[in-house]
Scaffold this motif. Structure first.
Motif, PDB file in Angstrom:
ATOM      1  N   GLU A   1       1.665  -4.454   9.847  1.00  0.00           N
ATOM      2  CA  GLU A   1       3.117  -4.479   9.597  1.00  0.00           C
ATOM      3  C   GLU A   1       3.554  -5.825   9.049  1.00  0.00           C
ATOM      4  O   GLU A   1       4.436  -5.898   8.202  1.00  0.00           O
ATOM      5  N   THR A   2       2.951  -6.911   9.570  1.00  0.00           N
ATOM      6  CA  THR A   2       3.289  -8.247   9.070  1.00  0.00           C
ATOM      7  C   THR A   2       2.920  -8.352   7.594  1.00  0.00           C
ATOM      8  O   THR A   2       3.687  -8.863   6.786  1.00  0.00           O
ATOM      9  N   ARG A   3       1.724  -7.838   7.263  1.00  0.00           N
ATOM     10  CA  ARG A   3       1.304  -7.895   5.854  1.00  0.00           C
ATOM     11  C   ARG A   3       2.272  -7.103   4.980  1.00  0.00           C
ATOM     12  O   ARG A   3       2.673  -7.549   3.902  1.00  0.00           O
TER      13      ARG A   3
ATOM     14  N   LEU B   1       5.417  -6.440   5.567  1.00  0.00           N
ATOM     15  CA  LEU B   1       6.695  -7.138   5.493  1.00  0.00           C
ATOM     16  C   LEU B   1       6.629  -8.281   4.481  1.00  0.00           C
ATOM     17  O   LEU B   1       7.527  -8.472   3.671  1.00  0.00           O
ATOM     18  N   LEU B   2       5.489  -9.024   4.505  1.00  0.00           N
ATOM     19  CA  LEU B   2       5.350 -10.140   3.561  1.00  0.00           C
ATOM     20  C   LEU B   2       5.330  -9.620   2.128  1.00  0.00           C
ATOM     21  O   LEU B   2       5.933 -10.213   1.239  1.00  0.00           O
TER      22      LEU B   2
ATOM     23  N   GLU C   1       6.827  -7.018   1.077  1.00  0.00           N
ATOM     24  CA  GLU C   1       8.209  -6.647   0.753  1.00  0.00           C
ATOM     25  C   GLU C   1       9.007  -7.888   0.346  1.00  0.00           C
ATOM     26  O   GLU C   1       9.674  -7.906  -0.681  1.00  0.00           O
ATOM     27  N   VAL C   2       8.898  -8.937   1.150  1.00  0.00           N
ATOM     28  CA  VAL C   2       9.719 -10.128   0.892  1.00  0.00           C
ATOM     29  C   VAL C   2       9.249 -10.864  -0.361  1.00  0.00           C
ATOM     30  O   VAL C   2      10.043 -11.313  -1.177  1.00  0.00           O
ATOM     31  N   LEU C   3       7.922 -10.957  -0.523  1.00  0.00           N
ATOM     32  CA  LEU C   3       7.388 -11.696  -1.675  1.00  0.00           C
ATOM     33  C   LEU C   3       7.671 -10.943  -2.974  1.00  0.00           C
ATOM     34  O   LEU C   3       7.952 -11.547  -4.002  1.00  0.00           O
ATOM     35  N   GLY C   4       7.615  -9.612  -2.894  1.00  0.00           N
ATOM     36  CA  GLY C   4       7.776  -8.810  -4.105  1.00  0.00           C
ATOM     37  C   GLY C   4       9.245  -8.629  -4.470  1.00  0.00           C
ATOM     38  O   GLY C   4       9.651  -8.859  -5.603  1.00  0.00           O
ATOM     39  N   GLY C   5      10.063  -8.275  -3.483  1.00  0.00           N
ATOM     40  CA  GLY C   5      11.424  -7.788  -3.769  1.00  0.00           C
ATOM     41  C   GLY C   5      12.395  -8.847  -4.228  1.00  0.00           C
ATOM     42  O   GLY C   5      12.125  -9.996  -4.298  1.00  0.00           O
TER      43      GLY C   5
END
Lengths: 71, 351
Positions: free
Chosen positions: A60-62, A64-65, A67-71
């Motif tokens: 889940e952490t991966r 989430l990262l 999501e944040v790095l891409g979006g």
């Protein structure tokens, strides 16, 4: 004061466990994580394991990262 | 995973995202461990001026009032078991280090359980200070002392809850857009415990881990919610924190303690923000057993820790900062604790 460290549970005997900290063994209490199994990664604070880290939660952490790095 | 969480390319991507904020925002990092991490990794210098990070009341040592330390000085000849961070906080009579120099038996413990060992040899008082991260272990220790009928064990209750302090802070309508929420407190309480932020205060919060990428990713999520005007709570530390938290630990806290009104340094008395012993454990209360006074005591003259803890003043804006108050000779608790805002600022952020 809320520093807590990740460590792997090497042995378990009832509510007591030992973790490996860079080669030295430390006895901890498992009273707060009755579900912990030998080999699990734990979050340890003031001699107590507070949480067990599962593979699913690490994934889940991966996610989430990503999501944040891409979006 | 820790390599990934310190990856410089990821740090760059995240700080680039933060450089394009639609409006200036102010975020409070609640937890002292975050304050230290932000300083240690130099994150403040990577952030644009439009994103201001301010430290909050999340260092348990810093918010423990002078009266608590003075109460420890009132104890008769017993062993006092303390966490190392408490040793150097000045009370009205000096620090616990000074107390030790005067012959009092002050022992540093790495966990509350060690106080049980001490109490089997000699009357011992555990100085119980901490937030939800530390409290479950203290609760387990108290339960065991009662089970063992360990006559010599008592506890001076100083444990505190994070939620009532955030509410008290927000009731003062501070200029804060969102909160970086404490990862290890949340491991116990669960991220759902912070749903009151958007519901009652239209404020956002993100639960964060302590690696640089953890913190920056949480700031990106916060900035998105704040700039979109859609307050919410997100959990950016799912490898440790679940929505419900550790329910064994929560039950143990409920069994051993009851909420009480308690004094916070800098914030005053906050209703139901502290933990006293439940009736079945009341005989282990050191204040009751030894008749200790916990009446409020004035702060040291000139100390502005109260304003710093509420985010009203940055550490270097205090007239005593680095002048009369330094880590080797601290006046207030924010300079004493290794996780205090002033100590972190002194070590990492001074120009």
């Amino acid at each position: 004061m809320c520093v807590a460290i990740p460590a792997q549970l090497t042995t378990r005997d009832g509510n007591r466990g030992t973790i490996d900290l860079s080669g030295s063994e430390l006895e901890i209490s498992l009273a707060l994580v009755p579900e912990a199994q030998t080999g699990d990664w734990l979050l340890v604070h003031t001699g107590y394991a507070l949480a067990v880290v599962t593979e699913a939660e690490a994934a889940e952490t991966r996610a989430l990262l990503n999501e944040v790095l891409g979006g | 995973m820790s390599n990934q969480l310190r990856d410089s390319a990821a740090v760059k991507t995240l700080t680039n995202k933060l450089a394009r904020l639609e409006r200036p925002i102010r975020i409070m990092e609640v937890c002292g461990t975050h304050t230290m991490s932000i300083g240690r990794w130099g994150l403040r210098k990577l952030l644009p001026p439009s994103l201001q990070l301010i430290s909050g009341p999340g260092c348990p040592v810093c918010v423990t009032p002078v009266s608590y330390f003075d109460a420890l000085w009132q104890l008769p000849d017993v062993t006092i078991a303390v966490f190392g961070d408490l040793l150097r906080v000045p009370g009205s009579h000096g620090t616990l280090e000074n107390a030790r120099a005067r012959g009092m038996d002050v022992q540093v413990v790495h966990g509350p359980e060690q106080a049980l060992k001490l109490a089997r040899k000699r009357a011992t008082v555990l100085a119980a200070v901490g937030f939800e991260t530390t409290t479950p272990g203290i609760a387990d220790t108290i339960r065991r002392a009662a089970e063992e009928k360990l006559d010599g064990f008592h506890v001076l209750c100083g444990c505190k809850l994070v939620e009532p302090a955030l509410c008290a802070l927000l009731d003062g309508k501070p200029d804060i857009d969102g909160f970086l929420l404490p990862g290890h407190v949340s491991a116990i309480t669960g991220s759902n415990a912070f749903d009151f932020l958007p519901r009652d205060y239209a404020a956002s919060g993100v639960v964060a881990g302590f690696e640089p990428v953890d913190i920056l990713a949480a700031l990106v999520l916060l900035a998105r919610m704040i700039c979109a005007g859609e307050p919410g709570v997100r959990n950016a530390y799912p490898r440790i924190v679940t929505p419900q938290g550790n329910q064994h630990a929560q039950k143990l806290i409920r069994d051993v303690f009851v909420p009480i009104d308690t004094e916070w340094r800098g914030l005053g008395i906050i209703p139901a923000s502290g933990l006293g012993l439940a009736p079945r454990y009341a005989h282990l209360d050191a204040a009751r057993h030894y008749g200790l006074s916990l009446d409020p005591v004035p702060e040291p003259p000139g100390c502005r820790c109260g304003d710093v803890l509420q985010g009203r003043m940055l550490p270097h804006e205090c007239p005593l900062f680095a002048q009369g108050c330094t880590p080797s000779s601290p006046v207030g608790p924010c300079m004493v604790s290794s996780e205090g805002s002033c100590a972190a600022w002194y070590r990492y952020e001074r120009a």
